[in-house]
Design a protein around this motif. Structure first.
Motif, short mmCIF file in Angstrom:
data_model
loop_
_atom_site.label_atom_id
_atom_site.label_comp_id
_atom_site.label_asym_id
_atom_site.label_seq_id
_atom_site.Cartn_x
_atom_site.Cartn_y
_atom_site.Cartn_z
N GLU A 181 0.83 -1.21 0.00
CA GLU A 181 0.00 0.00 0.00
C GLU A 181 0.87 1.26 0.00
OE1 GLU A 181 -3.46 0.57 -0.09
OE2 GLU A 181 -3.28 -1.47 -0.87
N LEU A 182 1.93 1.24 0.78
CA LEU A 182 2.83 2.40 0.82
C LEU A 182 3.50 2.62 -0.53
CD1 LEU A 182 4.50 1.84 4.31
CD2 LEU A 182 2.77 3.54 3.73
N ALA A 183 3.92 1.53 -1.16
CA ALA A 183 4.54 1.64 -2.48
C ALA A 183 3.54 2.14 -3.51
CB ALA A 183 5.11 0.28 -2.90
N LYS A 184 2.30 1.67 -3.41
CA LYS A 184 1.26 2.05 -4.36
C LYS A 184 1.02 3.54 -4.36
CE LYS A 184 -3.69 1.26 -5.20
NZ LYS A 184 -4.90 0.52 -4.73
N TYR A 185 0.98 4.14 -3.17
CA TYR A 185 0.67 5.57 -3.07
C TYR A 185 1.92 6.44 -3.14
CZ TYR A 185 -4.05 4.13 -1.96
OH TYR A 185 -5.29 3.57 -2.03
N ARG A 186 3.12 5.82 -3.19
CA ARG A 186 4.37 6.53 -3.41
C ARG A 186 4.53 7.72 -2.46
NH1 ARG A 186 6.85 4.40 -7.71
NH2 ARG A 186 5.59 3.23 -9.19
N ALA A 187 4.24 7.49 -1.20
CA ALA A 187 4.42 8.56 -0.21
C ALA A 187 5.89 8.87 -0.02
CB ALA A 187 3.79 8.15 1.11
N SER A 188 6.75 7.89 -0.28
CA SER A 188 8.18 8.12 -0.19
C SER A 188 8.89 7.16 -1.12
CB SER A 188 8.68 7.92 1.25
OG SER A 188 8.44 6.58 1.67
N THR A 189 10.15 7.43 -1.38
CA THR A 189 10.99 6.52 -2.15
C THR A 189 11.33 5.34 -1.26
OG1 THR A 189 11.89 8.45 -3.29
CG2 THR A 189 13.12 6.39 -3.50
N MET A 190 11.33 4.12 -1.82
CA MET A 190 11.53 2.93 -1.01
C MET A 190 12.65 2.05 -1.56
SD MET A 190 7.52 1.96 -0.18
CE MET A 190 7.96 0.29 0.28
N LEU A 191 13.60 1.71 -0.69
CA LEU A 191 14.64 0.73 -1.01
C LEU A 191 14.44 -0.45 -0.07
CD1 LEU A 191 17.19 -0.32 -2.33
CD2 LEU A 191 18.54 1.18 -0.84
N VAL A 192 14.12 -1.60 -0.63
CA VAL A 192 13.70 -2.75 0.16
C VAL A 192 14.67 -3.91 -0.04
CG1 VAL A 192 11.82 -4.35 0.67
CG2 VAL A 192 11.30 -2.05 -0.19
N VAL A 193 15.28 -4.37 1.04
CA VAL A 193 16.06 -5.61 1.02
C VAL A 193 15.13 -6.72 1.48
CG1 VAL A 193 17.94 -6.88 2.12
CG2 VAL A 193 18.30 -4.52 1.40
N THR A 194 14.93 -7.73 0.62
CA THR A 194 13.98 -8.78 0.97
C THR A 194 14.27 -10.05 0.18
OG1 THR A 194 11.61 -9.32 1.11
CG2 THR A 194 12.32 -8.05 -0.79
N HIS A 195 13.74 -11.16 0.68
CA HIS A 195 13.75 -12.42 -0.05
C HIS A 195 12.36 -12.74 -0.60
CE1 HIS A 195 17.84 -13.61 0.96
NE2 HIS A 195 17.60 -13.30 2.21
N GLU A 196 11.40 -11.82 -0.39
CA GLU A 196 10.01 -12.08 -0.76
C GLU A 196 9.80 -11.84 -2.26
OE1 GLU A 196 7.82 -13.40 1.11
OE2 GLU A 196 8.85 -13.26 3.05
N LEU A 197 9.77 -12.93 -3.02
CA LEU A 197 9.61 -12.83 -4.47
C LEU A 197 8.27 -12.21 -4.87
CD1 LEU A 197 11.16 -16.17 -5.78
CD2 LEU A 197 11.79 -13.86 -6.52
N SER A 198 7.22 -12.55 -4.13
CA SER A 198 5.90 -12.03 -4.49
C SER A 198 5.87 -10.52 -4.41
CB SER A 198 4.83 -12.64 -3.58
OG SER A 198 5.06 -12.30 -2.22
N PHE A 199 6.48 -9.97 -3.37
CA PHE A 199 6.53 -8.52 -3.22
C PHE A 199 7.32 -7.91 -4.37
CE2 PHE A 199 8.64 -4.65 -1.80
CZ PHE A 199 7.57 -3.91 -1.32
N ALA A 200 8.48 -8.50 -4.66
CA ALA A 200 9.33 -7.97 -5.73
C ALA A 200 8.61 -7.97 -7.08
CB ALA A 200 10.62 -8.78 -5.82
N LEU A 201 7.89 -9.04 -7.36
CA LEU A 201 7.20 -9.16 -8.64
C LEU A 201 6.05 -8.17 -8.78
CD1 LEU A 201 7.12 -13.05 -8.89
CD2 LEU A 201 8.20 -11.52 -10.54
N HIS A 202 5.32 -7.94 -7.68
CA HIS A 202 4.11 -7.11 -7.75
C HIS A 202 4.36 -5.62 -7.54
CE1 HIS A 202 2.05 -11.07 -6.79
NE2 HIS A 202 1.52 -10.69 -7.92
N VAL A 203 5.42 -5.28 -6.84
CA VAL A 203 5.55 -3.90 -6.37
C VAL A 203 6.77 -3.18 -6.92
CG1 VAL A 203 5.77 -2.45 -4.31
CG2 VAL A 203 4.31 -4.47 -4.25
N ALA A 204 7.87 -3.88 -7.15
CA ALA A 204 9.12 -3.21 -7.50
C ALA A 204 9.05 -2.51 -8.86
CB ALA A 204 10.27 -4.21 -7.50
#
Length: 257
Positions: A181-204
């Motif tokens: 939700e935060l990424a969707k509304y782009r309230a801030s720039t986001m740098l995310v270190v993660t192993h979550e493939l689903s997040f990377a595929l849908h949001v990055a």
């Protein structure tokens, strides 16, 4: 907005980050991935100098973070939110008090800090839990308090250091939903270190793959995970294909049964 040039970190004879270069645009969501020990967390922690760089420069909002004195670093950190792997909440304080504590300590009037803290808790869906202490909350809820604490400063840049790593799998989704939700509304720039493939595929907007302290591939998710040019990218592609095939087989088995 963020420019990293020739960033290096050595721990004794071990080079954890080796000449890393990276640029981020305002409003971008960038996901950094790679095997454990590749330097992802070290890199993100150097951006606000939780880990001191050995060499290189980090420019954010026109300032070289590596050159700031203690006062300058305190000021810039108010503009950079950080969400840790572990929750780092104070057990004797309520969720609301945990979120507002840093604001009060930085000089904000208590009434304003309280209102800001409640607004941040609302953003992560925890307004009804404001009076609960960490021990009365699930791991997912505690991490959402940690996210609210970072959001309370209304940061221009949000850094996420494997925010779901300490959670049971069943609790991961509630944190990822908040992040999405935060990424969707782009309230801030986001740098995310993660192993979550689903997040990377849908949001990055962009994927950066690291290996042995270096960036080995960067690009759109559709590029990196579909036609990778690196060994690490190929491994992620194979993992995604395996997960998709496994899900399809499971669904087919249920239909037959």
């Amino acid at each position: 907005m963020l420019t990293i040039d020739n960033l290096v970190k050595r721990f004794g004879r071990v080079t954890a980050v080796d000449g890393l270069n990276l640029k981020m645009k305002k409003g971008e969501t960038l996901v950094m991935m790679g095997p454990s020990g590749c330097g992802k967390s070290t890199t993100i922690r150097m951006i606000n100098r939780l880990v001191e760089p050995t060499g290189g420069s980090i420019h954010f909002a026109g300032q070289d973070i590596t050159a700031l004195d203690a006062d300058g670093l305190r000021r810039i950190r108010k503009r950079i939110g950080f969400v840790f792997q572990h929750f780092n909440l104070i057990g004797r304080l309520s969720a609301w008090e945990n979120v507002m504590l840093g604001l009060v300590m930085s000089g904000m009037p208590r009434e304003e800090a309280g209102a800001r803290a409640f607004e941040s808790l609302t953003k992560v869906g925890l307004e009804s839990q404001r009076d609960k202490k960490p021990g009365e909350m699930s791991g997912g809820q505690q991490q959402r308090v940690g996210i609210a604490r970072a959001l309370a400063y209304e940061p221009e840049l949000m850094l996420w250091d494997e925010p779901t790593a300490s959670l049971d799998p069943i609790l991961v989704r509630e944190v990822l939903v908040v992040m999405e939700e935060l990424a969707k509304y782009r309230a801030s720039t986001m740098l995310v270190v993660t192993h979550e493939l689903s997040f990377a595929l849908h949001v990055a907007d962009r994927i950066v793959l690291m290996d042995k302290g270096k960036i080995v591939e960067a690009g759109l998710p559709s590029q990196v995970f579909v036609t990778p040019s690196s060994r690490i990218g190929q491994q992620y592609k194979e993992l995604i294909e395996y997960q998709m095939n496994t899900s399809a087989s499971t669904l087919a088995g249920k239909r037959i049964a």
